[in-house]
Design a protein around this motif. Structure first.
Motif, PDB file in Angstrom:
ATOM      1  N   VAL A  34       0.836  -1.197   0.000  1.00 11.47           N
ATOM      2  CA  VAL A  34       0.000   0.000   0.000  1.00 11.47           C
ATOM      3  C   VAL A  34       0.879   1.259   0.000  1.00 11.47           C
ATOM      4  O   VAL A  34       0.599   2.227  -0.709  1.00 11.47           O
ATOM      5  CB  VAL A  34      -0.968  -0.012   1.207  1.00 11.47           C
ATOM      6  N   THR A  35       1.959   1.243   0.760  1.00 15.06           N
ATOM      7  CA  THR A  35       2.877   2.382   0.808  1.00 15.06           C
ATOM      8  C   THR A  35       3.478   2.643  -0.576  1.00 15.06           C
ATOM      9  O   THR A  35       3.564   3.794  -1.016  1.00 15.06           O
ATOM     10  CB  THR A  35       3.997   2.134   1.834  1.00 15.06           C
ATOM     11  N   ASP A  36       3.885   1.582  -1.265  1.00 20.03           N
ATOM     12  CA  ASP A  36       4.430   1.734  -2.617  1.00 20.03           C
ATOM     13  C   ASP A  36       3.375   2.309  -3.565  1.00 20.03           C
ATOM     14  O   ASP A  36       3.670   3.183  -4.390  1.00 20.03           O
ATOM     15  CB  ASP A  36       4.936   0.389  -3.160  1.00 20.03           C
ATOM     16  N   GLU A  37       2.155   1.816  -3.433  1.00 17.35           N
ATOM     17  CA  GLU A  37       1.063   2.294  -4.270  1.00 17.35           C
ATOM     18  C   GLU A  37       0.787   3.775  -4.024  1.00 17.35           C
ATOM     19  O   GLU A  37       0.609   4.554  -4.959  1.00 17.35           O
ATOM     20  CB  GLU A  37      -0.207   1.475  -3.968  1.00 17.35           C
ATOM     21  N   VAL A  38       0.782   4.165  -2.754  1.00 20.33           N
ATOM     22  CA  VAL A  38       0.563   5.566  -2.397  1.00 20.33           C
ATOM     23  C   VAL A  38       1.680   6.428  -2.983  1.00 20.33           C
ATOM     24  O   VAL A  38       1.430   7.510  -3.527  1.00 20.33           O
ATOM     25  CB  VAL A  38       0.468   5.739  -0.862  1.00 20.33           C
ATOM     26  N   SER A  39       2.929   5.949  -2.894  1.00 23.50           N
ATOM     27  CA  SER A  39       4.057   6.703  -3.462  1.00 23.50           C
ATOM     28  C   SER A  39       3.888   6.891  -4.966  1.00 23.50           C
ATOM     29  O   SER A  39       4.154   7.977  -5.496  1.00 23.50           O
ATOM     30  CB  SER A  39       5.379   5.985  -3.180  1.00 23.50           C
ATOM     31  N   GLU A  40       3.472   5.840  -5.665  1.00 23.60           N
ATOM     32  CA  GLU A  40       3.252   5.941  -7.107  1.00 23.60           C
ATOM     33  C   GLU A  40       2.168   6.969  -7.413  1.00 23.60           C
ATOM     34  O   GLU A  40       2.309   7.785  -8.331  1.00 23.60           O
ATOM     35  CB  GLU A  40       2.849   4.586  -7.682  1.00 23.60           C
ATOM     36  N   PHE A  41       1.072   6.952  -6.643  1.00 25.17           N
ATOM     37  CA  PHE A  41      -0.005   7.903  -6.870  1.00 25.17           C
ATOM     38  C   PHE A  41       0.429   9.327  -6.541  1.00 25.17           C
ATOM     39  O   PHE A  41      -0.014  10.283  -7.178  1.00 25.17           O
ATOM     40  CB  PHE A  41      -1.264   7.517  -6.094  1.00 25.17           C
ATOM     41  N   GLU A  42       1.296   9.495  -5.547  1.00 24.14           N
ATOM     42  CA  GLU A  42       1.815  10.828  -5.231  1.00 24.14           C
ATOM     43  C   GLU A  42       2.660  11.369  -6.379  1.00 24.14           C
ATOM     44  O   GLU A  42       2.602  12.549  -6.709  1.00 24.14           O
ATOM     45  CB  GLU A  42       2.621  10.800  -3.933  1.00 24.14           C
ATOM     46  N   ILE A  43       3.445  10.491  -6.999  1.00 24.06           N
ATOM     47  CA  ILE A  43       4.247  10.895  -8.164  1.00 24.06           C
ATOM     48  C   ILE A  43       3.329  11.305  -9.306  1.00 24.06           C
ATOM     49  O   ILE A  43       3.527  12.350  -9.944  1.00 24.06           O
ATOM     50  CB  ILE A  43       5.202   9.758  -8.600  1.00 24.06           C
ATOM     51  N   ILE A  44       2.306  10.494  -9.562  1.00 17.25           N
ATOM     52  CA  ILE A  44       1.342  10.803 -10.622  1.00 17.25           C
ATOM     53  C   ILE A  44       0.632  12.122 -10.320  1.00 17.25           C
ATOM     54  O   ILE A  44       0.423  12.944 -11.223  1.00 17.25           O
ATOM     55  CB  ILE A  44       0.333   9.647 -10.798  1.00 17.25           C
ATOM     56  N   GLU A  45       0.286  12.344  -9.067  1.00 17.07           N
ATOM     57  CA  GLU A  45      -0.385  13.584  -8.675  1.00 17.07           C
ATOM     58  C   GLU A  45       0.521  14.790  -8.929  1.00 17.07           C
ATOM     59  O   GLU A  45       0.077  15.801  -9.483  1.00 17.07           O
ATOM     60  CB  GLU A  45      -0.783  13.528  -7.193  1.00 17.07           C
ATOM     61  N   ARG A  46       1.809  14.693  -8.562  1.00 16.75           N
ATOM     62  CA  ARG A  46       2.750  15.794  -8.804  1.00 16.75           C
ATOM     63  C   ARG A  46       2.911  16.055 -10.298  1.00 16.75           C
ATOM     64  O   ARG A  46       2.923  17.205 -10.742  1.00 16.75           O
ATOM     65  CB  ARG A  46       4.113  15.500  -8.165  1.00 16.75           C
ATOM     66  N   GLN A  47       3.015  14.976 -11.078  1.00 24.30           N
ATOM     67  CA  GLN A  47       3.149  15.129 -12.536  1.00 24.30           C
ATOM     68  C   GLN A  47       1.904  15.782 -13.127  1.00 24.30           C
ATOM     69  O   GLN A  47       2.006  16.647 -14.002  1.00 24.30           O
ATOM     70  CB  GLN A  47       3.389  13.764 -13.191  1.00 24.30           C
ATOM     71  N   THR A  48       0.741  15.376 -12.646  1.00 22.89           N
ATOM     72  CA  THR A  48      -0.513  15.933 -13.140  1.00 22.89           C
ATOM     73  C   THR A  48      -0.625  17.412 -12.779  1.00 22.89           C
ATOM     74  O   THR A  48      -1.043  18.228 -13.606  1.00 22.89           O
ATOM     75  CB  THR A  48      -1.717  15.144 -12.583  1.00 22.89           C
ATOM     76  N   LYS A  49      -0.237  17.763 -11.549  1.00 20.23           N
ATOM     77  CA  LYS A  49      -0.269  19.171 -11.139  1.00 20.23           C
ATOM     78  C   LYS A  49       0.683  20.002 -11.993  1.00 20.23           C
ATOM     79  O   LYS A  49       0.353  21.121 -12.392  1.00 20.23           O
ATOM     80  CB  LYS A  49       0.090  19.308  -9.660  1.00 20.23           C
ATOM     81  N   THR A  50       1.851  19.452 -12.306  1.00 26.04           N
ATOM     82  CA  THR A  50       2.811  20.150 -13.165  1.00 26.04           C
ATOM     83  C   THR A  50       2.236  20.333 -14.558  1.00 26.04           C
ATOM     84  O   THR A  50       2.339  21.414 -15.153  1.00 26.04           O
ATOM     85  CB  THR A  50       4.143  19.374 -13.230  1.00 26.04           C
ATOM     86  N   GLU A  51       1.622  19.279 -15.093  1.00 30.48           N
ATOM     87  CA  GLU A  51       1.023  19.350 -16.420  1.00 30.48           C
ATOM     88  C   GLU A  51      -0.101  20.386 -16.448  1.00 30.48           C
ATOM     89  O   GLU A  51      -0.215  21.161 -17.412  1.00 30.48           O
ATOM     90  CB  GLU A  51       0.493  17.981 -16.835  1.00 30.48           C
ATOM     91  N   ILE A  52      -0.908  20.435 -15.401  1.00 30.41           N
ATOM     92  CA  ILE A  52      -1.994  21.417 -15.321  1.00 30.41           C
ATOM     93  C   ILE A  52      -1.412  22.830 -15.314  1.00 30.41           C
ATOM     94  O   ILE A  52      -1.893  23.718 -16.019  1.00 30.41           O
ATOM     95  CB  ILE A  52      -2.881  21.170 -14.083  1.00 30.41           C
TER      96      ILE A  52
END
Length: 177
Positions: free
Chosen positions: A44-62
């Motif tokens: 679950v921790t690894d999954e959360v880390s992956e989603f945090e990376i995706i969230e940061r990338q998405t915020k940057t793209e926005i």
């Protein structure tokens, strides 16, 4: 998971009830429960880390898209400004293209290297080719006007031209049609 894992690590009981290992509540050996909960916690921790990376990338793209939008809005404001309105009057030139062959030779106008001394401009669904040295209109490619000018398939653009690419003696355009 974290709360139940800490509880399992601190307890003196040999067995504990848990619904986190399987879909339903089961009695599990405490040692086995600790092992399984640690494994699940790390997953679950690894999954959360992956989603945090995706969230940061998405915020940057926005943010980048918002910046691009601001630039386009500034361009539209300039295009709709009084100077451009006076210059263009009734025509809105959406695209202009200098010859890419000239710029490859570091000669935008094409006059020094014997290149193509023309510029392509697009207004609505029409393409104009002007001489760069004196501004004389050399050629017009008229759009089709929603296919009403002749019978059969349209030969020209039927909607506004949105991009132009000019290389050597060829002109490529794209439009909303």
């Amino acid at each position: 998971i974290d709360v139940e894992l800490r509880e399992a690590m601190m307890t003196k009981k040999e067995k504990m009830n848990s619904s986190l290992v399987h879909e339903s509540t089961q009695e599990i050996d405490t040692g086995e429960l600790v092992i399984r909960l640690k494994k699940k916690f790390h997953g679950v921790t690894d999954e959360v880390s992956e989603f945090e990376i995706i969230e940061r990338q998405t915020k940057t793209e926005i943010k980048n898209l918002k910046d691009d939008l601001n630039v386009l809005e500034e361009d539209i404001a300039i295009e709709n400004g009084p100077l451009m309105q006076k210059i263009l009057k009734d025509k809105v030139i959406r695209c202009a293209g200098l010859n890419a062959s000239n710029t490859a030779e570091n000669d935008v106008t094409g006059s020094s290297t014997g290149g193509v001394q023309r510029v392509v401009t697009c207004e609505d669904r029409h393409i104009y080719i002007h001489d760069l040295s004196n501004g004389v209109l050399r050629c017009i490619f008229g759009g089709d006007g929603q296919g009403k000018l002749h019978i059969g398939e349209p030969w020209g653009h039927t909607s506004i031209i949105t991009c132009v690419y000019f290389r050597s003696s060829k002109v490529y355009t794209g439009s909303m049609d």
